[in-house]
Design an enzyme around this catalytic site. Sequence first.
Site, PDB file in Angstrom:
ATOM      1  N   VAL A 426      -8.974  34.092 -10.578  1.00 28.33           N
ATOM      2  CA  VAL A 426     -10.172  35.118 -10.827  1.00 28.33           C
ATOM      3  C   VAL A 426     -11.159  34.003 -11.457  1.00 28.33           C
ATOM      4  O   VAL A 426     -12.015  34.634 -12.404  1.00 28.33           O
ATOM      5  CB  VAL A 426      -9.780  36.241 -11.718  1.00 28.33           C
ATOM      6  CG1 VAL A 426     -11.069  37.205 -11.176  1.00 28.33           C
ATOM      7  CG2 VAL A 426      -8.388  36.827 -11.274  1.00 28.33           C
ATOM      8  N   HIS A 427     -11.410  33.055 -10.845  1.00 27.60           N
ATOM      9  CA  HIS A 427     -12.670  31.927 -11.403  1.00 27.60           C
ATOM     10  C   HIS A 427     -13.666  31.966 -10.385  1.00 27.60           C
ATOM     11  O   HIS A 427     -14.236  30.562 -10.284  1.00 27.60           O
ATOM     12  CB  HIS A 427     -12.209  30.763 -11.889  1.00 27.60           C
ATOM     13  CG  HIS A 427     -11.292  30.874 -13.083  1.00 27.60           C
ATOM     14  ND1 HIS A 427     -10.387  30.071 -13.435  1.00 27.60           N
ATOM     15  CD2 HIS A 427     -11.384  31.945 -14.080  1.00 27.60           C
ATOM     16  CE1 HIS A 427      -9.604  30.242 -14.647  1.00 27.60           C
ATOM     17  NE2 HIS A 427     -10.210  31.470 -15.045  1.00 27.60           N
ATOM     18  N   LEU A 428     -13.786  32.776  -9.376  1.00 25.80           N
ATOM     19  CA  LEU A 428     -14.673  32.392  -8.168  1.00 25.80           C
ATOM     20  C   LEU A 428     -16.074  32.004  -8.593  1.00 25.80           C
ATOM     21  O   LEU A 428     -16.947  32.652  -9.483  1.00 25.80           O
ATOM     22  CB  LEU A 428     -14.748  33.782  -7.246  1.00 25.80           C
ATOM     23  CG  LEU A 428     -15.321  33.514  -6.082  1.00 25.80           C
ATOM     24  CD1 LEU A 428     -14.800  34.860  -5.194  1.00 25.80           C
ATOM     25  CD2 LEU A 428     -16.787  33.671  -5.696  1.00 25.80           C
TER      26      LEU A 428
END
Length: 488
Positions: A426-428
């Site tokens: 979840v590091h887009l």
Amino acid sequence: MVVVGAGSAGCALAGRLAARGVRTALVEAGSVVVPPDATPIASLAATTPGHVLNWAYRAILCEGREITVPRGRVLGGSGAVNGGYFVRALPADFSDWGVPGWSYEDVLPYYRRLERDLDFCLSDVHGDAGPLRISRPAGRLRAPVTDPFLAACATIGYPAEPDKNGGGPPGAGPVPTNAVDGRRVSSATAYLPPPWGDGEWQDALTVYGGQAVESLLLEGDRVYGVRTGDAELHAGEVVVAAGAVGTPALLQRSGIGPEDTLRAAGVATRHELPGVGRGWSDHPSVFLPLRSGLPDPHPDAVAAQASLNVDSGTDPAGDLEVLLFAHPFAPGGPAHLMCAVQRPDSRGLLAITSPDHADPPRLDYRYLRSTSDRHRMRAAVRIAAEVLRAAGWDRAGPDDGGPAGWELGNDTRLDEWIHNRLTTSVHLSGSAAMGTGQDAVVGPDLRVQGLSGLRVADTSILPAVPRRGPAATAVMIGERAADLVFSG
């Protein structure tokens, strides 16, 4: 000034602007009240699907693998619901991106300005007076498994990296965190005076909660405000800081983006920008369980305690990460090691499906398409398994969820195991990328190419996901954006 999105970057930006007397409207789609039960750093309950404090986006990670991806839907954004991992991007990341004015030396003053590092405040690369208190797990907040993990890494031969924010070579060390006394401290808490004003500059800032921005207001090539429901907010400049999912979705709904994507969604093209929603990246990851029955950490301890960053053989800055999660995901369960490829080749696509802001965008991560990504993911899992053996945390049984020996030793079988457990960190990043070429969405001054009155300031501007998680970098972007906006 209108700032869209009260996340990690948006709160830092709005707070700094208001402190300088710039009248600022901060517009947040989510709640502006964080309930007390959502603040304990040990709990990730607010990231579970269906929780009121997160946007739960359905996403395709790779063929045959779909998951729900959480993003913060509250004042403070994802920084108000995440695990407190607060690590800077590396000097090598900024060198790779090559954006003028965005070298590591250029941004270091902003990393320093945002923090009060309690462990390395005397270092010339750290700050000692910023709004965010940064520390590493120690004392009762250091989990019982942390030192054995670091000792196992040393036994195998990996170097120590005591300061993950020092810009040095990769290794094993404690994870910097912005949690204080077991509670998350988001940029909302740090930058916005409660409740958005008992300081001298409170009258300069207005916060609108529960107000989804449906579209930007354009006249020709000028953006002059935003539309929220039946209302309009007009401003001389709009800064979109809605996050790496929300920002490209808003641009596309406003007719700014790839013409084929807009046409398919039923949106008239107002300004064609092919890079909006395209070419972004994130860290593919999988979890390996530790042996059950190990001592639980203190309830106030952060989950992400320590990490091992490793060069896979092609990246001296370290393109693999093994991250120790000390809290079990379920009561009575084991702690975990998260294995991730930190500099992936894979690039994703984001596309709105209609003009309606209530319809979530389509996310296609396209993970592990390259031979290199698959090779490095296997390497990360095998390194984690080696750490487990060195720490004496060998698997308790054949059904504990970890890969069996015969899977670790066979590429095809290990690929199958990874596919069935693949997730995202979840590091887009990079969905409205910064640069100077034709494919760039924003320039080094964060202005959207070809439009006036519009900038972007969140992790969507990063040309690629950094080799470390982007939470600290998101706040840095807000700090730097404040200077760019204030200087014109």
